[in-house]
Design a protein around this motif. Structure first.
Motif, PDB file in Angstrom:
ATOM      1  N   TYR A  24     -72.439  13.293  51.653  1.00  0.00           N
ATOM      2  CA  TYR A  24     -72.380  11.913  51.176  1.00  0.00           C
ATOM      3  C   TYR A  24     -72.781  11.770  49.706  1.00  0.00           C
ATOM      4  CZ  TYR A  24     -71.879  10.898  56.130  1.00  0.00           C
ATOM      5  OH  TYR A  24     -71.419  10.868  57.427  1.00  0.00           O
ATOM      6  N   VAL A  53     -72.607  11.026  45.918  1.00  0.00           N
ATOM      7  CA  VAL A  53     -71.819  10.147  45.044  1.00  0.00           C
ATOM      8  C   VAL A  53     -72.325  10.363  43.629  1.00  0.00           C
ATOM      9  CG1 VAL A  53     -71.157   7.792  44.463  1.00  0.00           C
ATOM     10  CG2 VAL A  53     -71.489   8.432  46.860  1.00  0.00           C
ATOM     11  N   HIS A  71     -66.847  11.299  45.146  1.00  0.00           N
ATOM     12  CA  HIS A  71     -67.363  11.252  46.508  1.00  0.00           C
ATOM     13  C   HIS A  71     -67.351  12.615  47.199  1.00  0.00           C
ATOM     14  CE1 HIS A  71     -66.999   7.002  45.932  1.00  0.00           C
ATOM     15  NE2 HIS A  71     -66.933   6.658  47.209  1.00  0.00           N
ATOM     16  N   GLN A  80     -66.523  16.166  45.533  1.00  0.00           N
ATOM     17  CA  GLN A  80     -66.623  15.152  44.485  1.00  0.00           C
ATOM     18  C   GLN A  80     -65.242  14.683  44.008  1.00  0.00           C
ATOM     19  OE1 GLN A  80     -70.095  13.890  42.930  1.00  0.00           O
ATOM     20  NE2 GLN A  80     -69.731  14.042  45.120  1.00  0.00           N
ATOM     21  N   PHE A  93     -65.593  10.633  52.661  1.00  0.00           N
ATOM     22  CA  PHE A  93     -66.836  11.078  53.286  1.00  0.00           C
ATOM     23  C   PHE A  93     -66.570  11.767  54.619  1.00  0.00           C
ATOM     24  CE2 PHE A  93     -68.731   7.507  50.702  1.00  0.00           C
ATOM     25  CZ  PHE A  93     -69.357   8.345  49.791  1.00  0.00           C
ATOM     26  N   ASN A 119     -62.076  15.161  52.822  1.00  0.00           N
ATOM     27  CA  ASN A 119     -62.610  15.482  51.503  1.00  0.00           C
ATOM     28  C   ASN A 119     -62.185  16.880  51.068  1.00  0.00           C
ATOM     29  OD1 ASN A 119     -64.943  16.675  49.689  1.00  0.00           O
ATOM     30  ND2 ASN A 119     -64.972  14.453  49.431  1.00  0.00           N
TER      31      ASN A 119
END
Length: 202
Positions: free
Chosen positions: A102, A104, A110, A114, A132, A137
């Motif tokens: 998680y 940021v 994110h 990232q 997330f 991701n």
């Protein structure tokens, strides 16, 4: 010096050919689950050795065994799917987020790899919360890095710079390349997590 604050991703939104955008969009929306396929038993054994070795190395960063194994399986699958070395992807994640799901960044990137939220609009459905989600991701991150590698004609140094939004500067590529070496698979280490792997599939 914190790698999460110094090197967190800041990919730039730039013009891309429709063919590239469509290819990326298809890659992101591919519904196939991260189940590895092997041509022979030796490849499967090598994968299990890799999984065991990486699990041991990652223990302090991701203590929960189930989460750790799922993360490694997914990282291996998404890296190979994008034509990347899983060790490179692990090195990039170490530099980008320190393995924090998680995370940021100050510029809004994110998750593990990232990823900047604009990518969900450019090649996804606009739902930035998916960044997330572990597999989403990793799929975004690996697909984007593959695109940058293709744009830079295989020049990893420049591709990593693009990924971080710092093309031409050495700090970020050098950090990832150094971390990559630390995650290389020592094939002579004969450890296995076959029982874990079998249990996870039930």
């Amino acid at each position: 010096m914190s790698t999460t604050t110094v090197f967190a991703g800041n990919q730039k939104e730039e013009a891309m050919a429709d063919s590239v955008r469509i290819a990326l969009s298809r890659a992101i929306t591919d519904p196939r689950p991260p189940i590895p396929q092997f041509s022979d038993i030796s490849e499967r054994l090598d994968y299990l050795h890799w999984l065991g070795e990486m699990s041991d190395r990652l223990y302090k960063r991701i203590p929960d065994q189930q989460v750790r194994i799922e993360f490694l399986r997914t990282t291996w699958y998404e890296a190979r799917r994008a034509g990347l070395d899983p060790a490179l992807v692990l090195g990039l994640i170490q530099v980008e987020s320190a393995f924090r799901k998680y995370a940021v960044s100050p510029v809004g990137a994110h998750g593990y790899m990232q990823v900047m939220p604009f990518w969900t609009r450019v090649i996804g459905d606009g739902d930035r919360s998916k960044l997330f989600h572990m597999q989403s991701n990793l799929r975004f991150g690996c697909s984007i890095l593959r695109m940058y590698l293709d744009m830079e004609k295989g020049d990893l140094f420049l591709a990593l710079g693009r990924y971080n939004g710092s093309r031409g500067r050495p700090e970020y590529p050098n950090a990832v390349l150094a971390a990559w070496k630390k995650w290389e698979h020592q094939r002579e280490t004969l450890k296995t997590v076959a029982a874990e792997d079998s249990a996870g599939r039930k």
